[in-house]
Design a protein around this motif. Sequence first.
Motif, PDB file in Angstrom:
ATOM      1  N   SER A   1       0.889  -1.253  -0.017  1.00 26.53           N
ATOM      2  CA  SER A   1       0.121  -0.088   0.047  1.00 26.53           C
ATOM      3  C   SER A   1       0.925   1.154  -0.159  1.00 26.53           C
ATOM      4  O   SER A   1       0.202   2.425   0.114  1.00 26.53           O
ATOM      5  CB  SER A   1      -0.925   0.100   1.348  1.00 26.53           C
ATOM      6  N   GLN A   2       2.256   0.964  -0.138  1.00 22.53           N
ATOM      7  CA  GLN A   2       3.091   2.211   0.025  1.00 22.53           C
ATOM      8  C   GLN A   2       3.894   2.207  -1.387  1.00 22.53           C
ATOM      9  O   GLN A   2       4.376   1.301  -1.793  1.00 22.53           O
ATOM     10  CB  GLN A   2       4.077   2.033   1.111  1.00 22.53           C
ATOM     11  N   TRP A   3       4.158   3.526  -1.716  1.00 26.47           N
ATOM     12  CA  TRP A   3       5.085   3.647  -2.871  1.00 26.47           C
ATOM     13  C   TRP A   3       6.356   3.667  -2.474  1.00 26.47           C
ATOM     14  O   TRP A   3       6.746   4.049  -1.322  1.00 26.47           O
ATOM     15  CB  TRP A   3       4.863   5.186  -3.479  1.00 26.47           C
ATOM     16  N   VAL A   4       7.248   3.135  -3.403  1.00 25.18           N
ATOM     17  CA  VAL A   4       8.651   2.758  -2.981  1.00 25.18           C
ATOM     18  C   VAL A   4       9.617   3.357  -4.022  1.00 25.18           C
ATOM     19  O   VAL A   4       9.314   2.897  -5.123  1.00 25.18           O
ATOM     20  CB  VAL A   4       9.090   1.297  -2.859  1.00 25.18           C
ATOM     21  N   ASP A   5      10.466   4.219  -3.529  1.00 30.86           N
ATOM     22  CA  ASP A   5      11.449   4.971  -4.738  1.00 30.86           C
ATOM     23  C   ASP A   5      12.131   3.797  -5.695  1.00 30.86           C
ATOM     24  O   ASP A   5      12.679   2.912  -4.775  1.00 30.86           O
ATOM     25  CB  ASP A   5      12.247   5.643  -4.112  1.00 30.86           C
ATOM     26  N   LEU A   6      12.081   3.589  -6.815  1.00 28.33           N
ATOM     27  CA  LEU A   6      12.921   2.874  -7.758  1.00 28.33           C
ATOM     28  C   LEU A   6      14.161   3.761  -7.904  1.00 28.33           C
ATOM     29  O   LEU A   6      14.441   4.692  -8.395  1.00 28.33           O
ATOM     30  CB  LEU A   6      12.241   2.717  -8.934  1.00 28.33           C
ATOM     31  N   ASP A   7      15.449   3.054  -7.713  1.00 25.37           N
ATOM     32  CA  ASP A   7      16.728   3.250  -7.930  1.00 25.37           C
ATOM     33  C   ASP A   7      17.099   3.169  -9.229  1.00 25.37           C
ATOM     34  O   ASP A   7      17.154   2.036  -9.707  1.00 25.37           O
ATOM     35  CB  ASP A   7      17.826   2.685  -6.985  1.00 25.37           C
ATOM     36  N   ILE A   8      17.440   4.180 -10.106  1.00 28.02           N
ATOM     37  CA  ILE A   8      17.589   4.121 -11.413  1.00 28.02           C
ATOM     38  C   ILE A   8      18.967   4.549 -11.743  1.00 28.02           C
ATOM     39  O   ILE A   8      19.336   5.679 -11.323  1.00 28.02           O
ATOM     40  CB  ILE A   8      16.554   5.065 -12.275  1.00 28.02           C
ATOM     41  N   PRO A   9      19.755   3.683 -12.396  1.00 24.64           N
ATOM     42  CA  PRO A   9      21.247   4.238 -12.697  1.00 24.64           C
ATOM     43  C   PRO A   9      21.176   5.581 -13.494  1.00 24.64           C
ATOM     44  O   PRO A   9      20.318   5.836 -14.382  1.00 24.64           O
ATOM     45  CB  PRO A   9      21.920   3.044 -13.453  1.00 24.64           C
ATOM     46  N   ARG A  10      22.145   6.556 -12.932  1.00 22.49           N
ATOM     47  CA  ARG A  10      22.166   7.792 -13.716  1.00 22.49           C
ATOM     48  C   ARG A  10      22.703   7.866 -15.243  1.00 22.49           C
ATOM     49  O   ARG A  10      22.081   8.729 -15.905  1.00 22.49           O
ATOM     50  CB  ARG A  10      23.161   8.780 -12.958  1.00 22.49           C
ATOM     51  N   SER A  11      23.128   6.621 -15.751  1.00 25.03           N
ATOM     52  CA  SER A  11      23.293   6.485 -17.312  1.00 25.03           C
ATOM     53  C   SER A  11      22.206   6.103 -18.164  1.00 25.03           C
ATOM     54  O   SER A  11      22.058   6.147 -19.075  1.00 25.03           O
ATOM     55  CB  SER A  11      24.570   5.436 -17.271  1.00 25.03           C
ATOM     56  N   VAL A  12      20.967   5.544 -17.509  1.00 21.79           N
ATOM     57  CA  VAL A  12      19.890   5.303 -18.057  1.00 21.79           C
ATOM     58  C   VAL A  12      19.120   6.273 -18.942  1.00 21.79           C
ATOM     59  O   VAL A  12      18.742   7.287 -18.326  1.00 21.79           O
ATOM     60  CB  VAL A  12      18.868   4.435 -17.317  1.00 21.79           C
TER      61      VAL A  12
END
Length: 527
Positions: free
Chosen positions: A345-356
């Motif tokens: 029920s909670q949003w979780v931050d998605l870690d995205i590599p800075r090169s994407v």
Amino acid sequence: METRFRRDKLSSGSGSSKELKNSFRTFVSRSKEYAMRDEKLAKVIKEFYIPDYIVAPEESNSSSCSGTSDDEDDAPSCPVIVFINSKSGGQLGRQLLITYRSLLNQNQVIDLGEKKPDKVLHEVYARLHKLKCNGDQFAAEIEKRLRIIVAGGDGTAGWLLGVVSDLKLPQPPPIATVPLGTGNNLPFAFGWGKKNPGTDRLSVEAFLEQVRTAKEMKIDSWHIIMRMRIPKEGSFDPIAPLELPHSLHAFHRVSHSDSLNMDGYHTFRGGFWNYFSMGMDAQISYAFHSERKLHPEKFKNQLVNQSTYLKLGCTQGWFLASVFHPSSRNIAQLARVKIMKVGQSQWVDLDIPRSVRSIVCLNLPSFSGGLNPWGKPSHKKLLDRDLTPPYVDDGFFEVVGFRNAWHGLVLYAPNGHGTRLAQAHRIRFEFRKGAAGHTFMRIDGEPWKQPLPVDDDKVVVEISHRGQVTMLATPSCRSRSVCDPSSPTCYQEDDSDEEDEDWEERRKFGAADTFKFPDGFDIAQLS
């Protein structure tokens, strides 16, 4: 017959007695062959044919009930309604339309440039309901066995899927797709191929037989909401009218009575079945579609279209992204991305590599002309990262990232894949004011240029699970179902009923209304 044949030959003053006998044998053999062909053709047609009293328009079928039948045994085993984008695939769409109409009832073969699918299906199902109420068992069997064929690109297929999904038909017909576009990801995912098909009679007969024996497969459909603040001046549309992409036929402003509306904001919504992507790949797709709008005469051949697409990938800097693509347009710099899984029920931050530089939310194992960005993770990798095998009806989509075109070329390797970021039931992109004034987005092959905030406000794009539609799949289908015994692993989806309070509103995304093109819309613009 022989006397008449000899008389005709002698009157022409040609051939010996032996030659006449040989000619006669050939004549009889060919006559029998043609008769057998006609008999076989008649049998084939009977399996798919729908009579006029069910499919003919009311104005041309004043005695619509005069042809009713009580004999359900006479019903075709696989009645079909065929929708063809006659402007897809260069001249192939038009040729395919002619061939289907020569084999079937012309009224069950629809040119999408002339009639809209929502109106056609609404009328047919209303007529079937009326006939069933009058005790017509033949009509009841037609409704039970009905299948839809749609010939066009991914945009055309998505249009039909949206209409069938939203019409809430009592027995929604499963859908088979004929590949007539450039990418043809939807047909390829279900075993119908990605190359333009033959348009001759034998090719169409073979395709119809495949439709008759195809299996049904459920796939998830996804609801997308885009919300942005109303600007103080200028147009509030996300794009200028001349640049309006085809994908936004699925986006109509939510009505004032809809709970999704917020004061001072405009909300758009739609749906997709294969993928949503954002970034550099969508930019190239946008360039391709813009060029096709300006010069449609240059895009009459699938091979030429694909080579043009590759050239644009080079000229747009996708192969030298680190040089030509500013870092301010990388996904991590553009947006804050959050995900939610089933049961959470909670949003979780998605870690995205800075090169994407490109991100894809993938539902089917077919992207960019039949490639599978997610690949086939090993059992160990699935366990280590708490992932499941990728199924098309499990309530999850796969989130994949790409750095550049060279990264994308890895997909051509046997075990190649993009950067696997997550599996999610919902995803949310929050764009705030930054160095980039716009980005590019794409749903099921249809791109658009999306302006980003110019002040301290934000643009929000949110994707959530909406339901399922039924596709038809051949034995060579690449997609896998949680209910399919041939799938590598089966697991039971969490049946948690967690949903936020606006779920009922989300379900009413309204394909029958939103998948209507404006009057005067040129169907040639649709893939």
